[in-house]
Enzyme design. Structure first.
Site, PDB file in Angstrom:
ATOM      1  N   GLY A  12      43.114  39.165  42.978  1.00  0.00           N
ATOM      2  CA  GLY A  12      42.007  38.120  42.547  1.00  0.00           C
ATOM      3  C   GLY A  12      42.122  37.548  41.247  1.00  0.00           C
ATOM      4  O   GLY A  12      41.398  37.738  40.060  1.00  0.00           O
ATOM      5  N   GLY A  17      40.114  37.909  36.489  1.00  0.00           N
ATOM      6  CA  GLY A  17      41.392  38.581  36.766  1.00  0.00           C
ATOM      7  C   GLY A  17      42.511  38.109  35.753  1.00  0.00           C
ATOM      8  O   GLY A  17      43.266  38.717  35.316  1.00  0.00           O
ATOM      9  N   ASN A 107      31.125  42.371  41.161  1.00  0.00           N
ATOM     10  CA  ASN A 107      29.395  42.333  41.134  1.00  0.00           C
ATOM     11  C   ASN A 107      28.701  43.507  42.286  1.00  0.00           C
ATOM     12  O   ASN A 107      29.507  43.423  43.167  1.00  0.00           O
ATOM     13  CB  ASN A 107      29.139  40.716  41.017  1.00  0.00           C
ATOM     14  CG  ASN A 107      29.443  40.300  39.661  1.00  0.00           C
ATOM     15  OD1 ASN A 107      29.152  41.012  38.554  1.00  0.00           O
ATOM     16  ND2 ASN A 107      29.497  38.684  39.668  1.00  0.00           N
ATOM     17  N   LYS A 189      23.739  46.138  35.260  1.00  0.00           N
ATOM     18  CA  LYS A 189      24.307  44.931  35.153  1.00  0.00           C
ATOM     19  C   LYS A 189      23.336  43.966  36.075  1.00  0.00           C
ATOM     20  O   LYS A 189      23.090  42.862  35.825  1.00  0.00           O
ATOM     21  CB  LYS A 189      25.933  45.053  35.612  1.00  0.00           C
ATOM     22  CG  LYS A 189      26.146  43.492  35.422  1.00  0.00           C
ATOM     23  CD  LYS A 189      27.859  43.227  35.879  1.00  0.00           C
ATOM     24  CE  LYS A 189      28.494  41.946  35.360  1.00  0.00           C
ATOM     25  NZ  LYS A 189      29.404  41.694  35.763  1.00  0.00           N
ATOM     26  N   ASN A 193      22.386  39.923  36.477  1.00  0.00           N
ATOM     27  CA  ASN A 193      22.904  39.011  37.531  1.00  0.00           C
ATOM     28  C   ASN A 193      21.819  38.632  38.601  1.00  0.00           C
ATOM     29  O   ASN A 193      21.887  37.551  38.795  1.00  0.00           O
ATOM     30  CB  ASN A 193      24.166  39.968  38.235  1.00  0.00           C
ATOM     31  CG  ASN A 193      25.495  39.787  37.695  1.00  0.00           C
ATOM     32  OD1 ASN A 193      25.783  38.947  36.834  1.00  0.00           O
ATOM     33  ND2 ASN A 193      26.328  40.698  37.924  1.00  0.00           N
TER      34      ASN A 193
END
Length: 308
Positions: A12, A17, A107, A189, A193
């Protein structure tokens, strides 16, 4: 992980990345990037990182079109979108050996469990990236702010390897801390998000500064954040309510930042709808907990994505 001469694969090679892989390569690690659309440019020109922590370039990069070409590695870092996880069943086997660590920086909820189910929990770590970053051209990454990675083990508490990996990341200029609970860290997180990635789309293409400049949207951000924190607490993952003010204050320092889900939406790419919004709602319902604010946003996003 062999920290003396590790072979590292990046699966990725987008903004995340290339940034973290680039930092590791900058500090002497052998890093192999699986690349698709940027392959020719990076093969010819290398990687360029512009960063508030200092710009750098990697004129020569180990980039590959297949994982078979890369071969077995000590550490595999997954930075692709969770929407494409099914292809990992084909991509990962050539990279694995007995003690390979698989670190997913994806995520939302579910990726750690998916990898553990197919490749064994003992191989799997999760990383939460708190970073503002964009790919602005093929092979060119713009690091805007922050950059911390929080590491956790899928199988439970931190191990010797977790601490060793965190130390090595820090040596390479990547702020890193070890989390006692990976799942608690993932819920933490989501507190950022869910509202900011979601409202950036649902509110009509707004960046973080525009969201917080709208009093009604800021109130909605706070309601979403509180609901996630309270749900996480009921599931056994304690998160302090003070995180709401802390995250909003930090977001104000990002200026006009476009969250990754908005970039995907505007580009016509898949948005990580289920991992970020759908899965938390489903896990809460399975425990008898309702999340009306998050579920409302989830439905708005489904409608908006279907209608674009």
């Amino acid at each position: 992980m062999n920290l003396d001469h590790p072979r590292i694969a990046i699966v990725g090679s987008g903004a995340v990345g290339c940034y973290y892989g680039g930092r590791l390569a900058q500090h002497g690690h052998e890093v192999h990037f699986l690349m698709r659309s940027d392959y020719e440019v990076v093969k010819r020109d290398g990687l360029k990182i512009t960063s508030h922590d200092g710009n750098f370039e990697l004129p020569q990069v180990h980039c590959h079109r297949s994982t078979a070409e890369i071969g077995a590695c000590d550490l595999v870092i997954i930075a692709m979108k969770a929407t494409a996880n099914a292809v990992l069943l084909e991509l990962l086997p050539p990279l694995l050996k007995e003690k390979t660590m698989i670190l997913t920086l994806q995520n939302g909820l579910g990726s750690d469990d998916f990898l553990a189910r197919h490749f064994g929990s003992a191989h799997v770590l999760g990383g939460l990236c708190f970073v503002c970053i964009n790919r602005i051209a093929p092979g060119v990454i713009h690091h805007i702010a922050q950059g911390q990675i929080s590491l956790g083990e899928h199988s439970g508490g931190a191990q010797v390897r977790t601490e060793a990996l965190a130390v090595e990341f820090r040596r390479c200029g990547i702020e890193c801390k070890v989390e006692p609970s990976l799942i608690a860290a993932r819920w933490k997180k989501l507190v950022w998000n869910v509202p900011f990635n979601g409202l950036s789309i649902a509110a009509g293409g707004k960046d973080t500064a525009a969201i917080l400049a709208d009093a009604a949207l800021e109130r909605r951000v706070r309601r979403l954040m509180r609901e996630i924190i309270e749900t996480a607490g009921r599931l056994g993952h304690e998160i302090p309510l003070g995180l709401i003010d802390d995250m909003i204050d930090r977001t104000r320092t990002m200026s006009a930042y476009k969250p990754s889900s908005l970039i995907d939406f505007l580009a016509g790419s898949e948005v990580e709808l289920e991992a970020i919004w759908g899965e938390p709602v489903r896990r809460a319902k399975a425990a008898g907990i309702e999340m009306p604010e998050v579920e409302r946003l989830y439905e708005e996003l489904k409608e908006g994505i279907a209608g674009r």
